[in-house]
Scaffold this motif. Structure first.
Motif, PDB file in Angstrom:
ATOM      1  N   ALA A 193     -50.105  10.111  17.293  1.00  0.00           N
ATOM      2  CA  ALA A 193     -49.805   8.554  17.724  1.00  0.00           C
ATOM      3  C   ALA A 193     -50.786   8.369  19.131  1.00  0.00           C
ATOM      4  N   GLN A 194     -50.861   9.223  19.827  1.00  0.00           N
ATOM      5  CA  GLN A 194     -51.729   9.071  21.136  1.00  0.00           C
ATOM      6  C   GLN A 194     -53.186   8.608  20.415  1.00  0.00           C
ATOM      7  N   GLN A 195     -53.905   9.292  19.547  1.00  0.00           N
ATOM      8  CA  GLN A 195     -54.985   8.957  19.369  1.00  0.00           C
ATOM      9  C   GLN A 195     -54.907   7.348  18.119  1.00  0.00           C
ATOM     10  N   SER A 196     -53.860   7.035  17.698  1.00  0.00           N
ATOM     11  CA  SER A 196     -53.671   5.585  17.276  1.00  0.00           C
ATOM     12  C   SER A 196     -53.614   4.480  18.048  1.00  0.00           C
ATOM     13  N   MET A 197     -52.888   4.700  19.142  1.00  0.00           N
ATOM     14  CA  MET A 197     -52.473   3.647  19.997  1.00  0.00           C
ATOM     15  C   MET A 197     -53.477   3.334  21.330  1.00  0.00           C
ATOM     16  N   ARG A 198     -53.508   2.388  21.816  1.00  0.00           N
ATOM     17  CA  ARG A 198     -54.217   2.087  23.032  1.00  0.00           C
ATOM     18  C   ARG A 198     -53.550   3.241  24.117  1.00  0.00           C
ATOM     19  N   PRO A 199     -54.552   3.821  25.006  1.00  0.00           N
ATOM     20  CA  PRO A 199     -54.075   4.924  26.025  1.00  0.00           C
ATOM     21  C   PRO A 199     -52.995   4.338  26.900  1.00  0.00           C
ATOM     22  N   GLU A 200     -53.306   2.679  27.393  1.00  0.00           N
ATOM     23  CA  GLU A 200     -52.518   2.161  28.484  1.00  0.00           C
ATOM     24  C   GLU A 200     -51.391   1.687  27.773  1.00  0.00           C
ATOM     25  N   LEU A 201     -51.180   1.515  26.429  1.00  0.00           N
ATOM     26  CA  LEU A 201     -49.923   1.234  25.836  1.00  0.00           C
ATOM     27  C   LEU A 201     -49.133   2.407  25.820  1.00  0.00           C
TER      28      LEU A 201
END
Length: 304
Positions: A193-201
């Motif tokens: 999930a962390q890889q798939s989503m924008r880090p700031e989000l």
């Protein structure tokens, strides 16, 4: 009701919240404790004023309770009419952004319409991985400052809301890791999930929670719960039923699905019992009696 009485009522609800959720949601005890922690802080005004009362990312396969737990805590704390649900499959292109925040011709937008109905509640954004990137930009505003600027220039204050994002990201990993420990599976899914989503989000979300795949034993427990709820529903409509011991195994055979979770079970319970009562009513009966499996073994019947 004075302020002291209101505070006592809030505290009483919060004390009973986890027990209520455990009665409603099966097989996800590891998530419920963390959910309750966020809700308690939110209800006791222990969160920063310029942020949502709390935010969640619920990860896991379909039918494991991500939406159900959101409905359960919203209904218990605030009332079911305080849940505002947005299906992100309807916001897959850039033009759909106007549906959320309004258009240039004065349309309010679905977010504004939710705020028109209530200044507090839960905003549920289902399957966020399907949303367009411009729609995802809105979540940064919401999670960072509890504010959204609409197309009209109006700024919505969302600080009275909980924000729930659900996703099926890495659900295949959960199925593939079914023989691993929960900690191993959780680490894999959160990493995906962390890889798939924008880090700031990802960083702005209060709690990221992985919902476990429902085992056969958990689904059996869910079937018992759904059967009791359906009998209560029928009783409320004037059809008093008593279930034979053969009914539960029949429903489990019809409703168990290793990949789709509890939804097929709910459908099997509602359809099987509803069909049995409907057939009885069509004979001129009152739909009351003993619910059992008929001679063919393929459906339920009501015996008077």
């Amino acid at each position: 009701m004075n302020t002291a009485d209101e505070n006592k009522k809030v505290i009483s609800k919060l004390q009973n919240l986890e027990g209520h959720l455990r009665n409603r949601i099966r097989g996800q005890d590891q998530a419920l404790t963390r959910i309750v922690s966020v809700l308690q802080r939110g209800e006791l005004n222990l969160t920063k004023g310029m942020r949502p009362r709390g935010s969640f990312l619920f990860l896991g396969p379909t039918g494991v309770g991500k939406t159900e737990v959101t409905l359960a805590f919203t209904e218990f704390l605030m009332g079911k009419d305080r849940l505002f649900r947005f299906d992100m499959s309807e916001y897959q292109n850039q033009a759909s952004l106007a549906v959320l925040i309004g258009g240039e011709l004065g349309e309010r937008g679905t977010l504004a319409m939710a705020c028109d109905r209530s200044s507090y509640g839960t905003l549920l954004f289902d399957e966020i991985e399907k949303a367009h990137s411009r729609v995802m930009d809105l979540f940064l505003q919401i999670l960072d400052a509890a504010r959204v600027t609409m197309a009209s220039g109006e700024t919505l204050n969302l600080s009275g809301f909980y924000v729930v994002l659900t996703s099926n990201i890495a659900s295949a990993e959960i199925v593939g890791l079914q023989h691993s420990s929960f900690a191993t599976m959780e680490r894999h899914v959160l990493g995906h999930a962390q890889q798939s989503m924008r880090p700031e989000l990802y960083a702005r979300i209060t709690e990221k929670l992985v919902f476990n795949k429902l085992t056969y034993d958990v689904q059996l427990d869910i079937a018992q719960l759904l059967l009791a709820q359906e009998l209560d529903f029928m009783r409320g409509n004037g059809h008093k039923l008593m279930a034979d011991p053969s009914v539960l195994p029949f429903l489990v055979r019809r409703g168990f699905h290793p990949r789709l979770g509890a939804r097929p079970m709910r459908d099997a319970v509602e359809k099987s019992i509803g069909d049995a009562v409907a057939r009885e009513l069509l004979t001129g009966s009152d739909g009351c009696g003993k619910l059992t499996v008929d001679e063919s073994g393929e459906r339920l019947r009501v015996m008077r």
